[in-house]
Write a protein that holds these residues in place. Sequence first.
Motif, mmCIF file in Angstrom:
data_model
loop_
_atom_site.group_PDB
_atom_site.id
_atom_site.type_symbol
_atom_site.label_atom_id
_atom_site.label_comp_id
_atom_site.label_asym_id
_atom_site.label_seq_id
_atom_site.Cartn_x
_atom_site.Cartn_y
_atom_site.Cartn_z
ATOM 1 N N LEU A 40 0.505 -1.297 -0.392
ATOM 2 C CA LEU A 40 -0.152 0.084 -0.029
ATOM 3 C C LEU A 40 0.668 1.032 -0.036
ATOM 4 O O LEU A 40 0.437 2.056 -1.069
ATOM 5 C CB LEU A 40 -0.962 -0.419 1.236
ATOM 6 C CG LEU A 40 -1.914 1.441 1.451
ATOM 7 C CD1 LEU A 40 -2.709 1.642 0.525
ATOM 8 C CD2 LEU A 40 -2.518 1.125 2.536
ATOM 9 N N ASN A 41 1.737 1.196 1.179
ATOM 10 C CA ASN A 41 2.458 2.736 0.779
ATOM 11 C C ASN A 41 2.965 2.881 -0.237
ATOM 12 O O ASN A 41 3.558 3.779 -0.496
ATOM 13 C CB ASN A 41 3.483 2.386 1.967
ATOM 14 C CG ASN A 41 2.920 2.477 3.436
ATOM 15 O OD1 ASN A 41 1.873 3.415 3.478
ATOM 16 N ND2 ASN A 41 3.688 1.814 4.586
ATOM 17 N N GLN A 42 4.122 1.421 -1.320
ATOM 18 C CA GLN A 42 4.937 2.208 -1.594
ATOM 19 C C GLN A 42 3.526 2.837 -3.162
ATOM 20 O O GLN A 42 3.907 3.183 -4.171
ATOM 21 C CB GLN A 42 4.690 0.295 -2.936
ATOM 22 C CG GLN A 42 6.031 0.193 -1.920
ATOM 23 C CD GLN A 42 6.528 -1.277 -2.295
ATOM 24 O OE1 GLN A 42 5.700 -2.285 -2.629
ATOM 25 N NE2 GLN A 42 8.009 -2.068 -2.456
ATOM 26 N N ALA A 43 2.420 1.639 -3.337
ATOM 27 C CA ALA A 43 1.250 2.296 -3.812
ATOM 28 C C ALA A 43 1.601 3.684 -4.084
ATOM 29 O O ALA A 43 1.503 5.060 -5.195
ATOM 30 C CB ALA A 43 -0.394 1.591 -4.554
ATOM 31 N N TYR A 44 0.544 4.700 -3.354
ATOM 32 C CA TYR A 44 1.325 5.520 -1.969
ATOM 33 C C TYR A 44 2.204 6.428 -3.193
ATOM 34 O O TYR A 44 2.071 7.173 -3.538
ATOM 35 C CB TYR A 44 0.887 5.662 -0.799
ATOM 36 C CG TYR A 44 0.833 6.977 -0.585
ATOM 37 C CD1 TYR A 44 0.029 8.438 -0.461
ATOM 38 C CD2 TYR A 44 1.935 8.033 -0.018
ATOM 39 C CE1 TYR A 44 0.033 9.600 -0.042
ATOM 40 C CE2 TYR A 44 1.668 9.088 0.664
ATOM 41 C CZ TYR A 44 1.119 9.647 0.010
ATOM 42 O OH TYR A 44 1.263 11.021 1.268
ATOM 43 N N ALA A 45 3.477 5.708 -2.711
ATOM 44 C CA ALA A 45 3.974 6.656 -3.382
ATOM 45 C C ALA A 45 4.210 6.869 -5.028
ATOM 46 O O ALA A 45 4.916 7.902 -5.408
ATOM 47 C CB ALA A 45 5.742 6.363 -3.473
ATOM 48 N N LEU A 46 3.518 6.228 -5.329
ATOM 49 C CA LEU A 46 3.812 5.696 -7.199
ATOM 50 C C LEU A 46 2.395 7.128 -7.796
ATOM 51 O O LEU A 46 3.128 7.539 -8.550
ATOM 52 C CB LEU A 46 3.384 4.093 -7.365
ATOM 53 C CG LEU A 46 4.242 3.424 -6.987
ATOM 54 C CD1 LEU A 46 3.697 1.866 -7.836
ATOM 55 C CD2 LEU A 46 5.401 3.757 -8.226
ATOM 56 N N VAL A 47 1.346 7.341 -6.646
ATOM 57 C CA VAL A 47 0.622 8.502 -7.212
ATOM 58 C C VAL A 47 0.713 9.417 -6.655
ATOM 59 O O VAL A 47 0.944 9.975 -7.512
ATOM 60 C CB VAL A 47 -0.452 7.606 -6.495
ATOM 61 C CG1 VAL A 47 -1.624 8.348 -6.787
ATOM 62 C CG2 VAL A 47 -1.325 6.439 -7.168
ATOM 63 N N VAL A 48 1.778 9.831 -6.205
ATOM 64 C CA VAL A 48 2.406 10.692 -4.968
ATOM 65 C C VAL A 48 3.137 10.860 -6.662
ATOM 66 O O VAL A 48 3.523 12.247 -6.535
ATOM 67 C CB VAL A 48 3.068 10.650 -3.875
ATOM 68 C CG1 VAL A 48 3.605 11.855 -3.092
ATOM 69 C CG2 VAL A 48 1.719 10.580 -2.878
ATOM 70 N N GLU A 49 4.066 10.248 -7.189
ATOM 71 C CA GLU A 49 5.148 10.416 -7.908
ATOM 72 C C GLU A 49 4.426 11.147 -8.959
ATOM 73 O O GLU A 49 4.889 12.108 -9.648
ATOM 74 C CB GLU A 49 5.763 9.482 -8.597
ATOM 75 C CG GLU A 49 6.516 9.695 -9.222
ATOM 76 C CD GLU A 49 7.520 8.613 -9.354
ATOM 77 O OE1 GLU A 49 8.177 7.943 -10.520
ATOM 78 O OE2 GLU A 49 8.495 7.709 -8.890
ATOM 79 N N ASP A 50 3.497 10.402 -9.238
ATOM 80 C CA ASP A 50 2.620 10.700 -10.178
ATOM 81 C C ASP A 50 1.427 12.048 -10.403
ATOM 82 O O ASP A 50 2.120 12.853 -11.444
ATOM 83 C CB ASP A 50 0.767 9.502 -10.811
ATOM 84 C CG ASP A 50 0.382 10.425 -12.232
ATOM 85 O OD1 ASP A 50 0.984 10.246 -13.034
ATOM 86 O OD2 ASP A 50 -0.731 10.044 -11.998
ATOM 87 N N GLU A 51 0.968 12.049 -8.832
ATOM 88 C CA GLU A 51 0.545 13.789 -9.144
ATOM 89 C C GLU A 51 1.188 15.346 -9.282
ATOM 90 O O GLU A 51 1.688 16.135 -9.840
ATOM 91 C CB GLU A 51 0.396 13.871 -7.826
ATOM 92 C CG GLU A 51 -0.405 14.894 -7.020
ATOM 93 C CD GLU A 51 -0.490 14.929 -6.019
ATOM 94 O OE1 GLU A 51 -2.027 15.338 -5.822
ATOM 95 O OE2 GLU A 51 0.374 14.472 -5.118
ATOM 96 N N THR A 52 3.016 14.754 -8.543
ATOM 97 C CA THR A 52 4.514 15.740 -8.705
ATOM 98 C C THR A 52 4.359 15.738 -10.157
ATOM 99 O O THR A 52 4.679 17.017 -10.219
ATOM 100 C CB THR A 52 5.159 15.322 -8.035
ATOM 101 O OG1 THR A 52 5.090 15.376 -6.897
ATOM 102 C CG2 THR A 52 7.223 16.675 -8.224
ATOM 103 N N GLN A 53 4.859 14.527 -10.982
ATOM 104 C CA GLN A 53 4.766 14.836 -12.467
ATOM 105 C C GLN A 53 3.769 15.685 -12.899
ATOM 106 O O GLN A 53 3.996 16.304 -13.854
ATOM 107 C CB GLN A 53 4.810 13.976 -13.247
ATOM 108 C CG GLN A 53 6.238 12.377 -12.612
ATOM 109 C CD GLN A 53 5.781 11.711 -13.718
ATOM 110 O OE1 GLN A 53 5.499 10.921 -14.092
ATOM 111 N NE2 GLN A 53 8.218 10.828 -12.902
ATOM 112 N N ARG A 54 2.775 15.746 -12.850
ATOM 113 C CA ARG A 54 1.128 16.652 -13.235
ATOM 114 C C ARG A 54 1.697 18.309 -12.957
ATOM 115 O O ARG A 54 1.728 18.794 -14.016
ATOM 116 C CB ARG A 54 -0.015 16.057 -12.740
ATOM 117 C CG ARG A 54 -0.288 14.763 -13.600
ATOM 118 C CD ARG A 54 -1.247 14.408 -12.277
ATOM 119 N NE ARG A 54 -2.184 12.856 -12.802
ATOM 120 C CZ ARG A 54 -2.824 12.380 -13.058
ATOM 121 N NH1 ARG A 54 -3.492 13.645 -13.675
ATOM 122 N NH2 ARG A 54 -3.235 11.314 -14.097
#
Length: 187
Positions: free
Chosen positions: A170-184
Amino acid sequence: MTTEKIDHTHPLFVHPSNTPSFVLVPVQLTGSENYEIWLRSVRIALQAKRKLGFITGTYNKDQFRPELHEDCETFWEDLKERFDKVNRMTIFQLHREIATISQGTDSISMYFTKLKELRAEYDAMVPSTSLKEYADYLQRQRLLQFLSGLNDSYAQARRHILMKSVEPALNQAYALVVEDETQRNTS
């Protein structure tokens, strides 16, 4: 009759600092409303003192002279009978809130924090198990809940996470989504 030697490695050893006035846990048992939280605190404290086996059944009473543990066994059974009445309405409300939470206008961080807080409260109310399969199942459910609650604008990140050959924590998935958000946000 042989006398058992009780040294610091023996399960029945009581350290000199364990006096009757010693506070084992900071949580005071007030009734069925906090029994599960209190029980978890006691379990953690007893595990640290290598005494958890007395309430989990790891230490069989036949291993020791009966007069050494009968009172403790009766005490635990009495507490369980009086206070282990799970508040089903609270559990139902928490379950419903967890099942219906979504990101909405919150940031990913805010949504994730709310979800984790609800889960922690739910976990404190519902008795846990140590079975690895059940723990894996819960982790998968929590990952799916997090991904389900994301806004549709994160559909690509969600798809990427679901298509991974190894399911992320779950924490890894969160980090991936945050990374996606940061790139946006930087685009």
